[in-house]
Design a protein around this motif. Structure first.
Motif, PDB file in Angstrom:
ATOM      1  N   THR A  50      -9.307  -4.092   2.769  1.00 63.58           N
ATOM      2  CA  THR A  50      -8.568  -2.830   2.897  1.00 63.58           C
ATOM      3  C   THR A  50      -7.087  -3.104   2.658  1.00 63.58           C
ATOM      4  O   THR A  50      -6.557  -4.146   3.073  1.00 63.58           O
ATOM      5  CB  THR A  50      -8.756  -2.204   4.292  1.00 63.58           C
ATOM      6  OG1 THR A  50      -8.406  -3.169   5.294  1.00 63.58           O
ATOM      7  CG2 THR A  50     -10.188  -1.752   4.497  1.00 63.58           C
TER       8      THR A  50
ATOM      9  N   LYS B  36      -4.953   1.255   4.650  1.00 62.80           N
ATOM     10  CA  LYS B  36      -6.299   1.264   5.221  1.00 62.80           C
ATOM     11  C   LYS B  36      -7.339   1.870   4.287  1.00 62.80           C
ATOM     12  O   LYS B  36      -8.374   2.366   4.729  1.00 62.80           O
ATOM     13  CB  LYS B  36      -6.328   1.981   6.576  1.00 62.80           C
ATOM     14  CG  LYS B  36      -5.451   1.348   7.631  1.00 62.80           C
ATOM     15  CD  LYS B  36      -5.595   2.036   8.973  1.00 62.80           C
ATOM     16  CE  LYS B  36      -4.739   1.349  10.025  1.00 62.80           C
ATOM     17  NZ  LYS B  36      -4.870   2.007  11.355  1.00 62.80           N
ATOM     18  N   ASN B  37      -7.061   1.819   2.988  1.00 63.17           N
ATOM     19  CA  ASN B  37      -8.033   2.262   2.012  1.00 63.17           C
ATOM     20  C   ASN B  37      -8.874   1.072   1.564  1.00 63.17           C
ATOM     21  O   ASN B  37      -8.319   0.037   1.174  1.00 63.17           O
ATOM     22  CB  ASN B  37      -7.341   2.882   0.795  1.00 63.17           C
ATOM     23  CG  ASN B  37      -6.605   4.153   1.135  1.00 63.17           C
ATOM     24  OD1 ASN B  37      -7.132   5.011   1.827  1.00 63.17           O
ATOM     25  ND2 ASN B  37      -5.374   4.283   0.652  1.00 63.17           N
ATOM     26  N   PRO B  38     -10.190   1.166   1.614  1.00 59.84           N
ATOM     27  CA  PRO B  38     -11.028   0.027   1.216  1.00 59.84           C
ATOM     28  C   PRO B  38     -10.974  -0.208  -0.293  1.00 59.84           C
ATOM     29  O   PRO B  38     -10.731   0.714  -1.071  1.00 59.84           O
ATOM     30  CB  PRO B  38     -12.438   0.454   1.657  1.00 59.84           C
ATOM     31  CG  PRO B  38     -12.388   1.941   1.696  1.00 59.84           C
ATOM     32  CD  PRO B  38     -10.995   2.313   2.082  1.00 59.84           C
TER      33      PRO B  38
ATOM     34  N   ARG C 124     -15.930   4.298   0.203  1.00 58.51           N
ATOM     35  CA  ARG C 124     -15.915   4.350   1.678  1.00 58.51           C
ATOM     36  C   ARG C 124     -17.326   4.223   2.246  1.00 58.51           C
ATOM     37  O   ARG C 124     -17.539   3.550   3.262  1.00 58.51           O
ATOM     38  CB  ARG C 124     -15.268   5.645   2.148  1.00 58.51           C
ATOM     39  CG  ARG C 124     -13.770   5.705   1.896  1.00 58.51           C
ATOM     40  CD  ARG C 124     -13.120   6.938   2.506  1.00 58.51           C
ATOM     41  NE  ARG C 124     -11.699   6.973   2.213  1.00 58.51           N
ATOM     42  CZ  ARG C 124     -10.771   6.309   2.911  1.00 58.51           C
ATOM     43  NH1 ARG C 124     -11.146   5.571   3.956  1.00 58.51           N
ATOM     44  NH2 ARG C 124      -9.501   6.376   2.587  1.00 58.51           N
TER      45      ARG C 124
ATOM     46  N   TYR D 281     -18.330   0.649   1.917  1.00 61.87           N
ATOM     47  CA  TYR D 281     -17.564  -0.166   2.879  1.00 61.87           C
ATOM     48  C   TYR D 281     -18.175  -0.080   4.275  1.00 61.87           C
ATOM     49  O   TYR D 281     -18.329  -1.088   4.973  1.00 61.87           O
ATOM     50  CB  TYR D 281     -16.117   0.313   2.881  1.00 61.87           C
ATOM     51  CG  TYR D 281     -15.216  -0.402   3.867  1.00 61.87           C
ATOM     52  CD1 TYR D 281     -14.682  -1.652   3.572  1.00 61.87           C
ATOM     53  CD2 TYR D 281     -14.912   0.175   5.092  1.00 61.87           C
ATOM     54  CE1 TYR D 281     -13.861  -2.305   4.472  1.00 61.87           C
ATOM     55  CE2 TYR D 281     -14.091  -0.470   6.004  1.00 61.87           C
ATOM     56  CZ  TYR D 281     -13.566  -1.715   5.694  1.00 61.87           C
ATOM     57  OH  TYR D 281     -12.753  -2.347   6.593  1.00 61.87           O
TER      58      TYR D 281
END
Length: 984
Positions: A97, A101-103, A388, A391
């Motif tokens: 990430t 906080k974006n995967p 997401r 993830y």
């Protein structure tokens, strides 16, 4: 002298044309309004209308503008990296990430899947904003870490560090992510419109088409029966005939295409709106409108069609009188520019050429439409949701795994496993590869992958294919510039003049170390920057004096013979630049640390030739230059380019790159303006290329992986307008280049082992050629590079295929000109010099440049017909290689010409060297390909560009328009000797 000056100016002009850049060839935006029979406005929309060039450029006349830019943009065999390089191979996948906080997912593989089997790292970064791909060179002594790869992709800060994924099933999920880039197969609508029909209800209500419409459908593809069809169906029913019984289908360059033809879809006499037909054609991104009637009839407008989904309309008209098609393209305003641009006029008499052009245009148009906000936002939301979801599914499993392999996420990309876990790791890799290969086979069988294009690419000669210029060149090249057809090269052994097929000539000895040079033939000047550090200087020579020394074979000049050629005030210079479009005066800007020295030529270029010759004999070339002013910068420039203003008076500028920015400096006032700031930690400045769009200056700013185009507006009230513009755009290279060359419509990036070719107008990729140990040598006119292999038309063919067929630009040993130079102790391994003619790239048949400064060549031919040897004079300035290539190409064309009357004879089948027909694998139908055309006019077009001279009458061959095969054959034998004597 007049002849010398004219020929040299042609060469100079050719180099200047490299900076042309015009979007007018791609149409202009118009407000289109449709009305009913009573004149009331129904609908309106803004569309970009392409109807061929508007005619401002008189040199784009038919016969002198060769179409070179008909290419699929961002072709899947170059862009679908995961399917091509990763699937079924041992590779590594990581999850992490970023700071927001974006995967994201990262895939890395070490692969040699290219035409030269050169190992390279391919990396893909999957984020919600899209995919980013980079290629990194492989070094056996230098390890590569995940952190360094992410840093190269401008991802340095993480919320969670990347961790490796071991599940083989991850390959299926990543393949789904890649498929979000768009389909590899296409469906296009085809709507038939009679003369005078102005509404979509009228057009959709045509139950049958005309005879010319049927011929057009047969040109597009083959008629297939839908029931039981197993290929790509494009949303049509292949079980119950609810969408008709037949349709038009074809395969083009590996892509399956299904056409939704209005007259083949179900027709209802009761339903005037023909909803079933609109349901398919109205949901196609691209639709072809075939309109009957004369040019004076009411023209089609996109606003006549009620569809919010269709973004591109291709209007086709057929002219019975000359059996030709006219094409016009309407693109919704938000669709980015896409090629190829329409010819001027947009009329095609060759039907096969028209088919290829239309299909390429439509495929590129649909890909461009996917980049509009309507589609890109949907794709971004889908990609974000998939990433997401994946993830969340993987993170719980990753927390459970805590072995040494998983903790090694920031170590080498391809690490060696410890002995205790090596067997376990080998078993995991075997299962990983097995699953990937099965997935690749399944995807191919479903038709979701493009076919291998290696077999078809040999049939088409690409404009970037290189020609061998000099083999076994043993010296290190520092810099070079073209001089007519020759190349002036600065090497570790001195300054050499090299010409195709002749021994090299030493011009200066190795005491003169030239680091930068310009050969200005039109001005009779040779400019060079010598030495380094405090001893560096700018030298100016009379080009005619250098040529005289070569012709008289006087003593080779040394560093100490050039004292009178030093330009004052230039001691300690580390860089210099000249204006490329010196129509009024030559300007030189010399960088000495953080100071810029502006120097101009006293006499402008429009001075008479007589006066010029008098000045040449009476005045030193250094005395022709005058110091203007000095400009101080905050830092020494790394890159420097001169930009010509529209008035060429007080608005000339200097673009400089230093620290983390590109600045524009006014030559008159010395004021600097921020043009672009680089937001990365490390900056590798590559180039700032001045291009001129319809006379207005623009700059291509190249650094790291990025290339930015910025429009440079003229000064307004004493200040420069630098602001964001709708014309600005940027794109990313797949590999960091060390040099960039612009040759409209292409822009070429040179890396350590590849040439990446894109289009200037939109940055779309058209080709990537892997060239081992590549070094760009010169690019002011023709492009010269040093490497161990040439650039071929196909980069996807295997080494076995390359070996089984002789490439036209990879000559045999007796054809390659060698440079017979004495070997020096400690020399580097020999490489070859290759040339990409600029005229091939820019697509115009321009007169050949200035003849070589070396002695004219004589080609002696001995044949059984007692044909006399032909001295190759200036009117036939062809090398042995060029003659061989032309003879080979003409032989193939002539054999095809002679085959036409009796194509089924055994002798004709034996003589046929080039694949003539391409069969449809689905139908078994035979269709002509673009390579099938017999270019009967190639001989005439070549003789127009080059005056082919014989011993008796130089115009005998050039002026002959009609010849029987036997007389044509005799002329070629007379011209080429034994190179084509086996034609009978």
């Amino acid at each position: 002298l007049m002849k010398y000056f004219y020929c040299s100016s042609v060469s100079e002009d050719l180099g200047c044309r490299r900076g042309e850049f015009s979007r007018k060839h791609y149409g202009s935006v118009e407000l289109l309004i449709s009305s009913d029979a009573d004149g009331a406005i129904q609908r309106a929309g803004r569309f970009r209308v392409e109807n061929g060039s508007s005619g401002e450029y008189t040199d784009y006349t038919p016969g002198t503008w060769h179409r070179t830019d008909v290419h699929l943009e961002n072709p899947e065999y170059h862009t679908r990296w995961y399917f091509k390089y990763f699937l079924g191979k041992v590779h590594q996948n990581y999850i992490g990430t970023d700071a927001e906080k974006n995967p994201f997912f990262l895939s890395v593989v070490l692969s040699d899947e290219n035409n030269q089997r050169v190992p390279q790292y391919h990396s893909i970064l999957w984020r919600k904003t899209g995919t980013q791909k980079i290629c990194l060179p492989y070094s056996p002594t230098k390890t590569l870490s995940v952190k360094s790869i992410l840093s190269a992709m401008s991802l340095d800060k993480f919320e969670k560090s990347p961790r490796e994924i071991f599940h083989p099933e991850i390959q299926k999920d990543l393949l789904v992510l890649e498929e979000q880039e768009g389909s590899v197969n296409f469906k296009f609508g085809v709507l038939y419109a009679k003369d005078g029909q102005l509404t979509d209800d009228e057009m959709f209500s045509n139950e049958y088409g005309s005879e010319s419409f049927q011929r057009f459908l047969h040109l597009l593809g083959d008629t297939i029966t839908l029931k039981g069809w197993t290929g790509y169906r494009g949303g049509l029913d292949t079980k119950n005939d609810t969408t008709g019984t037949c349709s038009i289908y074809t395969v083009f360059q590996g892509h399956e295409i299904m056409f939704h033809v209005s007259t083949m879809l179900p027709y209802s006499r009761e339903n005037k709106q023909q909803v079933e037909r609109k349901r398919h054609i109205g949901n196609d991104i691209v639709t072809i409108i075939f309109q009957e009637g004369e040019e004076s009839s009411p023209a089609f407008k996109p606003s006549m069609i009620r569809s919010h989904f269709t973004h591109i309309f291709a209007l086709v008209r057929y002219n019975k009188q000359n059996d030709s098609y006219r094409l016009k393209i309407f693109s919704e305003e938000s669709v980015p520019l896409f090629g190829p641009p329409l010819p001027s006029p947009p009329v095609f008499t060759n039907h096969q050429e028209f088919r290829d052009f239309v299909l390429v245009k439509l495929i590129n148009g649909e890909k461009a439409t996917l980049e509009t906000p309507t589609f890109s936002q949907k794709r971004q939301r889908t990609l974000d949701m998939l990433i997401r979801s994946l993830y969340q599914d993987l993170m719980p499993d990753l927390h459970k795994v805590n072995n040494m392999l998983n903790r090694r996420s920031f170590s080498d990309v391809l690490p060696e496993s410890p002995k205790s876990t090596r067997k376990k790791e080998e078993a995991r890799q075997a299962e990983f590869v097995r699953l990937g290969q099965a997935l690749k086979l399944k995807t191919t069988m479903k038709g979701d992958a493009t076919a291998n294009l290696a077999t078809t690419s040999f049939c088409k000669k690409e404009p970037w294919e290189s020609q061998s210029f000099c083999s076994n060149f043993p010296h290190e090249v520092v810099c070079a510039d073209s001089w007519g057809q020759s190349l002036l090269v600065s090497t570790d052994a001195g300054i050499l003049l090299i010409d195709d097929g002749q021994p090299s000539v030493q011009v200066f000895d190795k005491t003169l170390q030239i680091k930068q040079m310009h050969v200005l033939e039109a001005l009779d000047l040779f400019i060079a920057r010598t030495d380094k550090g405090k001893d560096s200087r700018l030298l100016i020579f009379r080009l005619s004096a250098v040529q005289k020394d070569i012709e008289t074979k006087q003593i080779i000049r040394s560093k100490y013979d050039c004292r009178e050629n030093k330009l004052e005030r230039t001691k300690g210079c580390h860089l210099y630049a000249i204006n490329t479009h010196h129509s009024s005066e030559l300007r030189i800007v010399v960088a000495i640390r953080n100071k810029l020295l502006l120097v101009t030529k006293k006499y402008n270029t429009c001075i008479s030739l007589t006066s010029s010759s008098l000045l040449s004999s009476s005045e030193s070339p250094v005395e022709e230059f005058q110091y203007i002013r000095e400009i101080c910068l905050s830092d020494p420039p790394v890159v420097m380019t001169l930009v010509d203003g529209p008035t060429e008076d007080s608005d000339n500028m200097i673009c400089v790159a230093y620290r983390h920015q590109f600045d524009l400096v006014n030559e008159i006032t010395g004021e600097s303006y921020r043009l672009h700031h680089v937001e990365t930690n490390k900056v590798n400045f590559v180039a700032a290329i001045d291009v001129y769009e319809d006379g207005e200056a623009g700059l291509l700013l190249c650094y790291n992986y990025v290339c930015q185009y910025r429009k440079v507006y003229p000064f307004n009230g004493g200040s420069l307008l630098i602001q964001p513009s709708a014309y600005d755009f940027h794109f990313s290279w797949n590999q960091v280049p060390y040099a960039v060359v612009c040759a409209f419509p292409y822009i070429l990036a040179f890396t350590t082992d590849s040439i990446e070719i894109r289009l200037v107008v939109n940055g779309n990729l058209v080709h990537t050629a892997v060239v081992p140990e590549l070094q760009l040598v010169a690019s002011r006119s023709d492009i010269y590079f040093k490497a161990t292999a040439a650039v071929s038309g196909s980069s996807d063919s295997s080494s076995k295929e390359m070996g089984s067929r002789s490439s036209p630009q990879t000559p045999t040993a007796h054809e390659v000109p060698e440079c017979p130079l004495s070997s020096v102790e400690g020399e580097v391994p020999c490489k070859n010099l290759y040339k990409i003619p600029l005229s091939n790239l820019v697509g115009r048949s321009i007169e050949r440049p200035l003849k070589s400064p070396l002695a004219p060549k004589v080609v002696t031919t001995t044949t059984s017909s007692s044909i006399a040897s032909l001295p190759v004079t200036h009117s036939l300035s062809l090398s042995r290689m060029e003659i061989k290539e032309i003879a080979s190409r003409t032989r193939k064309e002539l054999l095809g010409l002679l085959d036409e009357p009796t194509p089924k004879t055994e002798s004709a089948q034996k003589q046929k060297k080039v694949p003539r027909r391409q069969s449809d694998p689905k139908q078994g139908a035979v269709r002509s390909t673009s390579s099938d055309r017999i270019i009967s006019s190639s001989y005439e077009s070549y003789s127009e560009g080059h005056h082919l001279s014989t011993s008796s009458d130089p115009d005998t061959l050039a002026n002959r328009e009609e010849s029987s095969p036997s007389s044509y054959q005799f002329q070629l034998i007379s011209l080429y000797g034994e190179d084509i004597i086996d034609l009978k």
